[in-house]
Design a protein around this motif. Sequence first.
Motif, short mmCIF file in Angstrom:
data_model
loop_
_atom_site.label_atom_id
_atom_site.label_comp_id
_atom_site.label_asym_id
_atom_site.label_seq_id
_atom_site.Cartn_x
_atom_site.Cartn_y
_atom_site.Cartn_z
N ILE A 1 0.82 -1.22 0.00
CA ILE A 1 0.00 0.00 0.00
C ILE A 1 0.85 1.27 0.00
CG2 ILE A 1 -1.70 1.32 1.33
CD1 ILE A 1 -2.97 -1.38 2.10
N PRO A 2 1.91 1.36 0.83
CA PRO A 2 2.73 2.59 0.78
C PRO A 2 3.39 2.81 -0.58
CG PRO A 2 3.17 1.34 2.79
CD PRO A 2 2.32 0.47 1.94
N VAL A 3 3.70 1.71 -1.28
CA VAL A 3 4.30 1.85 -2.62
C VAL A 3 3.30 2.52 -3.56
CG1 VAL A 3 5.27 0.58 -4.58
CG2 VAL A 3 5.67 -0.25 -2.23
N ALA A 4 2.05 2.04 -3.52
CA ALA A 4 1.01 2.65 -4.35
C ALA A 4 0.82 4.11 -3.97
CB ALA A 4 -0.30 1.87 -4.18
N ASN A 5 0.82 4.39 -2.68
CA ASN A 5 0.67 5.78 -2.23
C ASN A 5 1.72 6.68 -2.83
OD1 ASN A 5 -1.54 5.16 -0.66
ND2 ASN A 5 -0.42 5.13 1.28
N ARG A 6 2.96 6.20 -2.81
CA ARG A 6 4.04 7.04 -3.36
C ARG A 6 3.83 7.29 -4.85
NH1 ARG A 6 7.23 4.58 0.65
NH2 ARG A 6 7.83 2.81 -0.64
N ARG A 7 3.31 6.29 -5.55
CA ARG A 7 3.08 6.47 -6.99
C ARG A 7 1.95 7.47 -7.26
NH1 ARG A 7 3.89 0.27 -9.27
NH2 ARG A 7 6.00 0.03 -8.44
N ILE A 8 0.95 7.50 -6.39
CA ILE A 8 -0.14 8.47 -6.56
C ILE A 8 0.36 9.87 -6.18
CG2 ILE A 8 -2.44 9.17 -5.74
CD1 ILE A 8 -2.69 6.66 -7.34
N GLY A 9 1.09 9.97 -5.08
CA GLY A 9 1.62 11.27 -4.64
C GLY A 9 0.67 11.97 -3.69
N ALA A 10 1.00 11.96 -2.40
CA ALA A 10 0.09 12.50 -1.38
C ALA A 10 0.20 14.01 -1.25
CB ALA A 10 0.40 11.86 -0.03
N ILE A 11 -0.92 14.61 -0.89
CA ILE A 11 -0.92 16.01 -0.45
C ILE A 11 -0.25 16.07 0.92
CG2 ILE A 11 -2.40 17.94 0.25
CD1 ILE A 11 -4.54 16.83 -1.69
N SER A 12 -0.59 15.09 1.73
CA SER A 12 -0.09 15.10 3.10
C SER A 12 -0.20 13.69 3.67
CB SER A 12 -0.96 16.08 3.92
OG SER A 12 -0.44 16.25 5.20
N SER A 13 0.86 13.25 4.37
CA SER A 13 0.88 11.90 4.96
C SER A 13 0.99 12.03 6.46
CB SER A 13 2.09 11.12 4.46
OG SER A 13 2.11 11.06 3.07
N HIS A 14 0.24 11.22 7.17
CA HIS A 14 0.21 11.35 8.62
C HIS A 14 0.40 10.01 9.29
CE1 HIS A 14 -1.35 15.41 8.02
NE2 HIS A 14 -2.03 14.87 7.03
N ASP A 15 1.23 10.02 10.32
CA ASP A 15 1.45 8.83 11.14
C ASP A 15 0.89 9.17 12.51
OD1 ASP A 15 2.62 6.65 12.54
OD2 ASP A 15 4.42 7.84 12.93
N ILE A 16 -0.42 8.94 12.66
CA ILE A 16 -1.09 9.47 13.86
C ILE A 16 -1.61 8.33 14.74
CG2 ILE A 16 -1.74 11.58 12.65
CD1 ILE A 16 -4.53 9.31 13.48
N SER A 17 -1.86 8.65 15.99
CA SER A 17 -2.56 7.69 16.83
C SER A 17 -3.61 8.39 17.67
CB SER A 17 -1.60 6.90 17.73
OG SER A 17 -0.94 7.73 18.64
N VAL A 18 -4.66 7.65 17.93
CA VAL A 18 -5.75 8.09 18.80
C VAL A 18 -6.09 6.89 19.70
CG1 VAL A 18 -6.68 9.74 17.10
CG2 VAL A 18 -7.57 7.40 17.16
N PRO A 19 -6.84 7.10 20.78
CA PRO A 19 -7.27 5.92 21.54
C PRO A 19 -8.02 4.95 20.62
CG PRO A 19 -7.71 7.94 22.77
CD PRO A 19 -7.29 8.36 21.39
N VAL A 20 -7.78 3.66 20.80
CA VAL A 20 -8.36 2.66 19.90
C VAL A 20 -9.86 2.85 19.73
CG1 VAL A 20 -8.74 0.20 19.53
CG2 VAL A 20 -6.54 0.99 20.41
N ALA A 21 -10.55 3.10 20.85
CA ALA A 21 -12.01 3.22 20.80
C ALA A 21 -12.45 4.42 19.97
CB ALA A 21 -12.56 3.33 22.22
N GLU A 22 -11.55 5.38 19.74
CA GLU A 22 -11.90 6.61 19.04
C GLU A 22 -11.63 6.54 17.54
OE1 GLU A 22 -13.44 8.98 20.61
OE2 GLU A 22 -12.29 9.82 22.29
#
Lengths: 462, 462
Positions: free
Chosen positions: A328-349
Motif C-alpha cells: 500500500i505505501p508503494v502505491a501511495n508514493r506512486r499516486i503522490g500524497a498532499i499530506s501523509s500522517h502517522d497518527i494515533s488516537v485511543p483505539v475506541a476513538e
Amino acid sequence: MLNGADAAFLDGLRGQGIEVVAPEPRYLEEPRGRWPGRAAAVARPRDTAEVAAVLRAASAARVGIVPYGGGTGLVGGQVMGAGEGALILSLERMNAVRAIDPQSLVIEAGATLEAVHEAAASVGRRFPLTIGSQGTAQIGGCLSTNAGGVNVIRYGTARALCLGLEAVLADGTVWNGLTRLRKDNTGYDLRDLLIGAEGTLGIVTAAALRLFEPPAVEGSAFFTVPSPAAAVELLSLAQGRFAGCVSMFELISGQGLAFLRQTGPEVRFPFAEDPAWMVLIELGLPAGMDVEEAFAGLYEAAGDLVTDAVVAQSAAQMAEFWFLRETIPVANRRIGAISSHDISVPVAEIPRFIDEAGRMLHAMGDMRINCFGHVGDGNLHYNVFPAAGRRREAYDMAAVKHAVHDLVVSGFNGSVSAEHGIGRLKVGDLERYADRAKMAMMRALKAALDPEGILNPGAVLA
Amino acid sequence: MLNGADAAFLDGLRGQGIEVVAPEPRYLEEPRGRWPGRAAAVARPRDTAEVAAVLRAASAARVGIVPYGGGTGLVGGQVMGAGEGALILSLERMNAVRAIDPQSLVIEAGATLEAVHEAAASVGRRFPLTIGSQGTAQIGGCLSTNAGGVNVIRYGTARALCLGLEAVLADGTVWNGLTRLRKDNTGYDLRDLLIGAEGTLGIVTAAALRLFEPPAVEGSAFFTVPSPAAAVELLSLAQGRFAGCVSMFELISGQGLAFLRQTGPEVRFPFAEDPAWMVLIELGLPAGMDVEEAFAGLYEAAGDLVTDAVVAQSAAQMAEFWFLRETIPVANRRIGAISSHDISVPVAEIPRFIDEAGRMLHAMGDMRINCFGHVGDGNLHYNVFPAAGRRREAYDMAAVKHAVHDLVVSGFNGSVSAEHGIGRLKVGDLERYADRAKMAMMRALKAALDPEGILNPGAVLA
C-alpha cells in the motif's frame, strides 16, 4: 555554537586508529528526499571504546555528531542539512552477536533488523519487531526511534522488546546497562529514556533483546467489514476469543485497494469486488488449535460485523496477504500524497476520528483519503491525496497537514507521530502541540545529559 | 539543606484550602517495621491543583515532601526517619475514575489497586497487575515503584500497563501526559522515567491504564519437577505450546512447603508427599480450548521434566492453589529470615544461580533456604533462614546479605531489587553495585528535575 569537524579534529581521530572517511552520498540522503545532508566526514568505529573516543573528542571540541544507522528513518533524524562540519557516526562495523540464549540476544547496534531475526531463528526463537525496511534498518536505529510495525499489538514497540542497553554518553562515558533481566527496579529507567531519544541523549552501541518462542500454530485471513467501527468491535471480539493471540490486525481501505489496482504493483486481490473496508488478521495460537476453525468461529461470532472472509491456505498465501498490505505505501508514493500522517488516537476513538477527519477534509476540497494501519495500536497511516486527475500542488498542503494534526491533538488527545518519531521533520509539530511541562522536562533532560548539545543537533529539540 | 515544614508553612497551605492534619501513626510505619517515620504533618489534597499548590509552596520554602500511597512498600520509600520537618503528601482523597472505555481507564493516583480491578471489571475487562497487598496499595504507588507481581510473565510490570500519566513536578508544574495512546513517539519517554522513580522526580496524580479482555478459558495446575533446571525447561516448553498464554509460572520449593506445614497457616497441600520443587502454572487460553486437555498435553510433552501434576477442578480450587503460593511469605515471616532477597537473573541462569548460591551459603554455615517466585521473569524471592532450632541472631546477617548480593551481581549480572525498588533500604546497595555511568546519569536527572531535592529526600539517591 558548535564547531566544525576540521582537518585537525579528524586527524586526531585517525591518530587513535579510528576509521574516518569522506561522506559517500548514501550517508547524506533520506528516503523522502527532503533534506540533502551535509557533513565533514564519517567515523566508522569498530568497537565501543572507539565510539567513546569519538564522543570524548567531539565533546572537547564541541563538534556535532549525527548518528547514522540504516538510514531508513522517515523524519530526517539521520541527516543534518544545516552547518557544514558535523561528523556522521556510523556503527555499521559493529554488528556482532555478543551472546545468545533462548530468552535473549545481545547484539551490537550496527546489526540489521534482519540479522537480528536470523540470529533469533538460529536458536529457534523469534524477535517480533517487523518493519518494511528491516533488511537495511539497524537495530541501534530501531531502538533509538522506538520502532513499531505490525506486531506491536501483541509484542509492543521496540521499547518493550529490549532488556538492556550499552550506550556511550555525550562526554564519552560508557554506560553498561546490558543486562538480560526481565525485571530490575534499581533506579530510574535509563533504558527507556535512551530508546526513542533518536540519538540526542546518547549513542546506543549494543542491546540485549527479548526472544520469543514462535507460536505453535499460525495463520492469517482477510475479513471484510462494513465500517471502521465494525473493525474495532471485531478486534475486541478477537482479543477476547483468542486470549491476546492476535499477532496483527491491520485496517485496509477500499481507496487503498483502488490505488493498488491503479498503480499496478503485482498484487493478488482477495475479493472479486473490493470492499470499502477490510482487515488483515494474523493469529498465533497454542498447539492443538486449528487456525481455519479459529477464523470460522470468529466469523460466526462476529455476525453483522463481518461481511466476507478469506483464510490463507498456506504459508505462501500468508505471505501474499502480507505483501498486499505491505505494498500500500508503494502505491501511495506512486499516486503522490498532499499530506501523509502517522497518527494515533485511543483505539475506541478510531471510528469517530475517521468520520470527523473525512468530513473536515471534504469540506476543505475534493480529496481522496487512504487510511490504513494498526487498528490495535490506534495507529493510522492517514494519507490525503488529490482528486483523480488533479495535481497535489493545486492544494494548500500545509493547511491540510495542520488541519489533520490539529484535529488529532485537539479533538482526540492523539499523537502526530505514533511510530516514526520527531527527527527534524516534526520539530515544529512537537513545539506546536506538546504540553508545556513536557517540553520543559525534555529540555532539562537534554541539558543534563548533553550540556554542549553535540548529539544529533537539531533533531527532536530545536 | 532542607527546611522543616513549620507552623507558618502549614498555615499557608491551610490558607489555600488544603487539608493538613497531624500525622497519625499509620503514616509513619512500614510493613517491615525498620523505620519509624517522622513528619511535621500530612497534606491531603483533593485535586491536582492542590497537589501543585503544595509543591509550589514546598519548592519555595525548600521543604521535603514524602509521597505516601497505600504504605505497603517493602523498602522504606514511604517513610523518612531522618529530620523532623518533612511534609507527608497523601493522595488518598484523589481516587476518582475520570474516564473508562473498553481499552483504557483513567483513574486518580489514590485509588487502591483493588478499586482499579473493580473499575476494569465494571466494563468486562481486566487490569492484570496482581500483588498481595492490592487491597491497600494505591495505583500511584504501584506506578511509582513499577510494581511487578505474578502476571508479569504475560503482561509486564506496571510500566507496561500504563499508557499515560499526569504528574506534578517539583516546582508545582503540572505535566498532562494523560494520553490513552498505545503508540506515541513524540519525544522522550517521560512516563517510564517517572514510573519507578519512587516519587523522587515528580508526584504521579493520575494515570491512564491499559485494560485487557479476560482470556476465554482459564485454569491452573501444580506440576512437580525434579529440579529448577527442569522448571526452566518446562516453562520454555509451555511458552512454545501455548503461544505466550502462560499467565503465571511460579516456582515453589519443598522448603517452602515444609515451612507452611510447620507454621500452620490453613493451606491445603496438593501432594501427599511434598516434592523438592514444584511450579504453579496458570493458563489463559483461547475460546474452544479445554484447559484440562491443555495441561494433559503439556504433561505428556514434558516427559522427564515433570514427575506429577494436579489440575484445579474449579475456580475455587484455582483460588486454593493461589492461596498456597500467596501464603509462603506469611510462613517465612513466622520462621524469621536471616536475610531476604528480591533478586533477578537471566531466566536461563536460574538453575545455576540456585545451585551456586546454595553451595556458597552452606559453606558459610548451617542454613535453610526458601527460594520461590517468578521463574518466567528470572525473579526469585531468595530467603535464607537459620537451621532448625537455631536463632537468626546467631548468624552474621550482613555477611549473608552481602554474599548473596555479590553473587547476583558479579556472577550473574543480576539485580538486587527485581521488583521492590530501592526506597531507603537499598540506597547503599545501589551505590555499591550500580554502574558508575548509571549513577552519574541518575544524579544528573535528579538535579535537572528536582534541583532543590525536595521530592522524597533520601529515597533512591542518598
